[in-house]
Design an enzyme around this catalytic site. Structure first.
Site, PDB file in Angstrom:
ATOM      1  CE1 TYR A 240      -4.148  -1.784   0.142  1.00 26.35           C
ATOM      2  CE2 TYR A 240      -2.753  -3.361   1.292  1.00 26.35           C
ATOM      3  CZ  TYR A 240      -3.918  -3.060   0.618  1.00 26.35           C
ATOM      4  OH  TYR A 240      -4.853  -4.036   0.401  1.00 26.35           O
TER       5      TYR A 240
ATOM      6  CD  GLU B 200       7.115  -7.350  -3.695  1.00 27.05           C
ATOM      7  OE1 GLU B 200       6.718  -6.281  -3.201  1.00 27.05           O
ATOM      8  OE2 GLU B 200       7.304  -8.393  -3.021  1.00 27.05           O
TER       9      GLU B 200
ATOM     10  CG  ASN C 173      -5.819  -7.475   2.010  1.00 32.06           C
ATOM     11  OD1 ASN C 173      -6.751  -7.570   1.237  1.00 32.06           O
ATOM     12  ND2 ASN C 173      -5.009  -6.433   2.051  1.00 32.06           N
TER      13      ASN C 173
ATOM     14  CD  GLU D  53     -12.677  -7.274  10.881  1.00 32.13           C
ATOM     15  OE1 GLU D  53     -11.661  -7.944  11.052  1.00 32.13           O
ATOM     16  OE2 GLU D  53     -12.714  -6.042  10.898  1.00 32.13           O
TER      17      GLU D  53
ATOM     18  CG  HIS E  93      -4.479  -6.439  11.165  1.00 35.88           C
ATOM     19  ND1 HIS E  93      -5.689  -6.237  11.798  1.00 35.88           N
ATOM     20  CD2 HIS E  93      -4.788  -6.974   9.950  1.00 35.88           C
ATOM     21  CE1 HIS E  93      -6.674  -6.635  11.015  1.00 35.88           C
ATOM     22  NE2 HIS E  93      -6.152  -7.107   9.893  1.00 35.88           N
TER      23      HIS E  93
ATOM     24  CG  ASN F 237     -10.064  -4.959   9.228  1.00 34.48           C
ATOM     25  OD1 ASN F 237     -10.971  -4.418   9.846  1.00 34.48           O
ATOM     26  ND2 ASN F 237      -9.965  -6.236   9.095  1.00 34.48           N
TER      27      ASN F 237
ATOM     28  CG  PHE G  71      -6.088  -2.280   3.252  1.00 36.62           C
ATOM     29  CD1 PHE G  71      -6.889  -1.393   2.573  1.00 36.62           C
ATOM     30  CD2 PHE G  71      -6.471  -3.624   3.262  1.00 36.62           C
ATOM     31  CE1 PHE G  71      -8.057  -1.790   1.952  1.00 36.62           C
ATOM     32  CE2 PHE G  71      -7.640  -4.038   2.640  1.00 36.62           C
ATOM     33  CZ  PHE G  71      -8.437  -3.109   1.992  1.00 36.62           C
TER      34      PHE G  71
HETATM   35  P1  FAD Z   1       2.783  -4.773   2.526  1.00 39.78           P
HETATM   36  O1  FAD Z   1       1.446  -4.753   1.872  1.00 39.78           O
HETATM   37  O2  FAD Z   1       3.090  -5.865   3.473  1.00 39.78           O
HETATM   38  O3  FAD Z   1       3.870  -4.748   1.367  1.00 39.78           O
HETATM   39  C1  FAD Z   1       5.237  -4.886   1.602  1.00 39.78           C
HETATM   40  C2  FAD Z   1       5.886  -5.475   0.355  1.00 39.78           C
HETATM   41  O4  FAD Z   1       7.305  -5.369   0.474  1.00 39.78           O
HETATM   42  C3  FAD Z   1       5.580  -6.958   0.140  1.00 39.78           C
HETATM   43  O5  FAD Z   1       5.128  -7.165  -1.174  1.00 39.78           O
HETATM   44  C4  FAD Z   1       6.924  -7.648   0.389  1.00 39.78           C
HETATM   45  O6  FAD Z   1       7.128  -8.816  -0.387  1.00 39.78           O
HETATM   46  C5  FAD Z   1       7.911  -6.556   0.008  1.00 39.78           C
HETATM   47  N1  FAD Z   1       9.216  -6.697   0.662  1.00 39.78           N
HETATM   48  C6  FAD Z   1       9.456  -6.954   1.976  1.00 39.78           C
HETATM   49  N2  FAD Z   1      10.778  -6.993   2.221  1.00 39.78           N
HETATM   50  C7  FAD Z   1      11.398  -6.757   1.035  1.00 39.78           C
HETATM   51  C8  FAD Z   1      12.760  -6.699   0.644  1.00 39.78           C
HETATM   52  N3  FAD Z   1      13.751  -6.859   1.532  1.00 39.78           N
HETATM   53  N4  FAD Z   1      13.048  -6.478  -0.674  1.00 39.78           N
HETATM   54  C9  FAD Z   1      12.052  -6.306  -1.592  1.00 39.78           C
HETATM   55  N5  FAD Z   1      10.742  -6.355  -1.256  1.00 39.78           N
HETATM   56  C10 FAD Z   1      10.415  -6.572   0.039  1.00 39.78           C
HETATM   57  N6  FAD Z   1      -5.839  -5.384   6.240  1.00 39.78           N
HETATM   58  C11 FAD Z   1      -7.018  -4.753   6.054  1.00 39.78           C
HETATM   59  O7  FAD Z   1      -7.091  -3.522   6.160  1.00 39.78           O
HETATM   60  N7  FAD Z   1      -8.143  -5.494   5.755  1.00 39.78           N
HETATM   61  C12 FAD Z   1      -8.137  -6.847   5.655  1.00 39.78           C
HETATM   62  O8  FAD Z   1      -9.162  -7.473   5.369  1.00 39.78           O
HETATM   63  C13 FAD Z   1      -6.902  -7.523   5.876  1.00 39.78           C
HETATM   64  N8  FAD Z   1      -6.833  -8.888   5.833  1.00 39.78           N
HETATM   65  C14 FAD Z   1      -5.595  -9.485   5.904  1.00 39.78           C
HETATM   66  C15 FAD Z   1      -5.513 -10.872   5.704  1.00 39.78           C
HETATM   67  C16 FAD Z   1      -4.260 -11.486   5.667  1.00 39.78           C
HETATM   68  C17 FAD Z   1      -4.170 -12.967   5.463  1.00 39.78           C
HETATM   69  C18 FAD Z   1      -3.079 -10.711   5.828  1.00 39.78           C
HETATM   70  C19 FAD Z   1      -1.720 -11.336   5.776  1.00 39.78           C
HETATM   71  C20 FAD Z   1      -3.171  -9.343   6.043  1.00 39.78           C
HETATM   72  C21 FAD Z   1      -4.411  -8.722   6.079  1.00 39.78           C
HETATM   73  N9  FAD Z   1      -4.524  -7.344   6.242  1.00 39.78           N
HETATM   74  C22 FAD Z   1      -5.750  -6.729   6.128  1.00 39.78           C
HETATM   75  C23 FAD Z   1      -3.342  -6.500   6.504  1.00 39.78           C
HETATM   76  C24 FAD Z   1      -2.891  -5.689   5.285  1.00 39.78           C
HETATM   77  O9  FAD Z   1      -2.767  -6.510   4.146  1.00 39.78           O
HETATM   78  C25 FAD Z   1      -1.547  -5.023   5.627  1.00 39.78           C
HETATM   79  O10 FAD Z   1      -1.753  -4.159   6.722  1.00 39.78           O
HETATM   80  C26 FAD Z   1      -0.979  -4.227   4.459  1.00 39.78           C
HETATM   81  O11 FAD Z   1      -0.742  -5.044   3.342  1.00 39.78           O
HETATM   82  C27 FAD Z   1       0.326  -3.551   4.861  1.00 39.78           C
HETATM   83  O12 FAD Z   1       0.691  -2.660   3.839  1.00 39.78           O
HETATM   84  P2  FAD Z   1       2.180  -2.156   3.715  1.00 39.78           P
HETATM   85  O13 FAD Z   1       2.218  -1.125   2.649  1.00 39.78           O
HETATM   86  O14 FAD Z   1       2.662  -1.770   5.060  1.00 39.78           O
HETATM   87  O15 FAD Z   1       3.068  -3.417   3.293  1.00 39.78           O
END
Ligand code: FAD
Length: 491
Positions: free
Chosen positions: A15, A35, A106, A346, A429, A467, A469
């Site tokens: 995100y 990525e 998610n 939820e 989360h 949640n 995101f």
């Molecule tokens: P992320 O979306 O985690 O993205 C980080 C990215 O960086 C990943 O693609 C990863 O592969 C990449 N990365 C990591 N380290 C490296 C590296 N060293 N080099 C290159 N790339 C790297 N949230 C909600 O709001 N609603 C929901 O319904 C919900 N359901 C969920 C269900 C599940 C099963 C899971 C696992 C999570 C859920 N979440 C939900 C949580 C939500 O998906 C996360 O809060 C959100 O994705 C976090 O966003 P972010 O931008 O912090 O990082």
């Protein structure tokens, strides 16, 4: 390979990363995104991802077995699959891997936090601006929509939620509909068998082959359209170093077995570390400890929380929860204003294609405990440590809700799913580790450095009360607007 220079590099494609990349690209700024996971392009045949009840190697990141909270009987060849689980001493933390990060795996629940709670956890952020501008913007960009009450009330696919709702009401609790990024018009077509069935046929957590408006369909698609963004999948950033003019990254290009094909250095003037709470914290804690970013402050690695996550299950629900279940949750029990035991729970599906008489809940509590990341020089690894009793009070909060549901409606704890039917180990989360205003300034600029940022879940102080995101997206929108306006002007 020679060092490759880019003006702007974004690590990750979740995100925070997607928002930052799009907004820079719209201003004509070229962006390279690295990525570690794979690209998962949609196919006409709807065969990109595997199903929930028959997962294959595409489901799981470099493990030879499935990793769900329960029923992991599936084994396969190690592969750079889409769902990963990071196990610490106390917790099992789930994250998405691939172009789109967590949006691929998610449940799509898109919830704006209650304003009073948001103000209490991030008092230095202007809430009026967030609620008038950035939350609505995030909702629009993410294509958040709501289920039609008529469909909800009549379809067999939401019997599980109606049963849990009726039981909650009987026990004196309030329920609310929860918006989602899954396209509910598409879901209604699925129910009429007019289109490929995704949510209604066992797809979630390992990816959806249709219906879900994940980041690759929203922010990242818009970013690619500008032609100013390049995404390199299977590029895993190993370390970050400051240089005289900017930053250097050591990066491994990996194959789908996880082996390094080649290593390469990249350099950049502006670096956005958006690898998620777990990934960003790991990279930054390691950089501070090993002296490659020595000026980071003591707050880096601090303030991590699990958004108070607790899972619970109830068995012997006499009304039944249905053999047909949509994989997309749309309703929650909202007891957040309870002074002693605040819980937002939820109502989760358990799409087993047979009647299980079971209700499943993913609860969010106000768990105030926080963990810390630290670097171990012997193993060259970063570990997340939380206290042994990290979730004890959060479990007690959820237990009083479950007890009341059971007392008023019948039903017992689902002990086959979790020990005692309730589980404080599972974290969907992860939040914090580089908290806004502490490790960074109030816009995600790392203290001690220039042109070094994070925009992701690591900024949130361990909790959002819902949640996360939408909050991550809205804060990223707010921060990147300021950063583009101020930091790119004279550089
Ligand atoms: P992320 O979306 O985690 O993205 C980080 C990215 O960086 C990943 O693609 C990863 O592969 C990449 N990365 C990591 N380290 C490296 C590296 N060293 N080099 C290159 N790339 C790297 N949230 C909600 O709001 N609603 C929901 O319904 C919900 N359901 C969920 C269900 C599940 C099963 C899971 C696992 C999570 C859920 N979440 C939900 C949580 C939500 O998906 C996360 O809060 C959100 O994705 C976090 O966003 P972010 O931008 O912090 O990082």
């Amino acid at each position: 390979k020679e060092t490759e220079h880019h003006r702007v590099i974004v690590i990750g494609t979740g995100y925070g990363a997607a928002v930052a990349a799009l907004r820079m690209a719209e201003k004509g700024i070229k962006v390279l995104m690295l990525e570690m996971g794979m690209d998962w392009p949609a196919s006409k045949e709807h065969r990109t991802f595997s199903k929930l009840i028959f997962p294959d190697k595409r489901s799981t990141w470099l493990k030879s077995h499935s990793i769900l909270p329960f029923a992991n009987v599936f084994t396969f060849k190690k592969y750079t699959g889409v769902l990963d689980r990071i196990d610490t001493d106390q917790l099992k933390v789930y994250v998405g891997r691939g172009v789109g990060g967590g949006s691929l795996v998610n449940g799509g629940m898109a919830v704006v936090p209650k304003r009073a709670y948001f103000e209490s956890i991030m008092p230095e952020i202007n809430a009026a601006e967030m609620y008038d501008k950035y939350f609505p913007l995030a909702n629009r960009m993410l294509k958040v929509n709501s289920i039609s009450p008529r469909f909800f009330e009549t379809t067999p696919y939401y019997k599980f939620a109606r049963t849990a709702r009726d039981q909650a009401h009987k026990a004196g609790y309030k329920t609310v509909f929860v918006p989602n990024v899954y396209d509910f018009d598409y879901m209604e077509k699925e129910s009429r068998k007019e289109v490929y069935q995704s949510a209604l046929n066992g797809e979630v957590v390992y990816g959806n082959n249709a219906g879900k408006q994940s980041l690759d369909k929203t922010y990242l698609a818009a970013a690619m359209k500008t032609k100013n963004v390049e995404i390199r999948p299977l590029y895993s950033v190993r370390s970050i170093h400051s240089t005289k003019t900017g930053y250097k990254l050591e990066v491994d290009n990996i194959n789908t077995s996880g082996d390094t094909v080649f290593s390469q250095d990249f350099s950049c003037d502006f670096l956005f570390v958006c690898a998620g709470s777990m990934g960003t914290s790991e990279l930054m804690v390691k950089a501070k400890a090993t002296g490659t970013l020595p000026a980071l402050n003591q707050e880096v690695g601090e303030g991590w929380g699990n958004n108070g996550n607790v899972m619970a299950g109830r068995n012997f629900i006499k009304q039944g929860t249905g053999s047909k279940q949509s994989c997309i949750p749309t309703m929650a029990i909202d007891d957040w204003d309870n002074k002693e035991h605040p819980v937002f729970a939820e109502i989760s599906p358990m799409p087993m294609k047979m009647e299980t008489w079971t209700s499943l809940y993913l609860a969010i509590t106000k768990n105030p405990n926080r963990g810390k990341f630290s670097y171990n020089a012997l193993t060259n690894k970063v570990n997340l440590k939380v206290a042994e009793n990290f979730s004890t009070n959060a479990i007690a909060d959820v237990k009083q809700l479950m007890d009341k549901l059971n007392n008023e409606n019948g039903g017992t704890y689902a002990r086959l799913l979790f020990k005692h039917g309730i589980n404080g180990e599972i974290c969907y989360h992860p939040l914090g580790g580089c908290v806004i205003g502490r490790a960074t300034d109030l816009y995600g600029r790392f203290k001690g450095y220039e042109r070094l940022y994070t925009c992701d879940g690591s900024l949130l102080p361990g909790s959002t009360g819902v949640n996360p995101f939408v909050t991550i997206t809205a804060i990223a929108e707010r921060n990147i607007e300021k950063i583009i306006a101020e930091d790119f002007q004279n550089y």
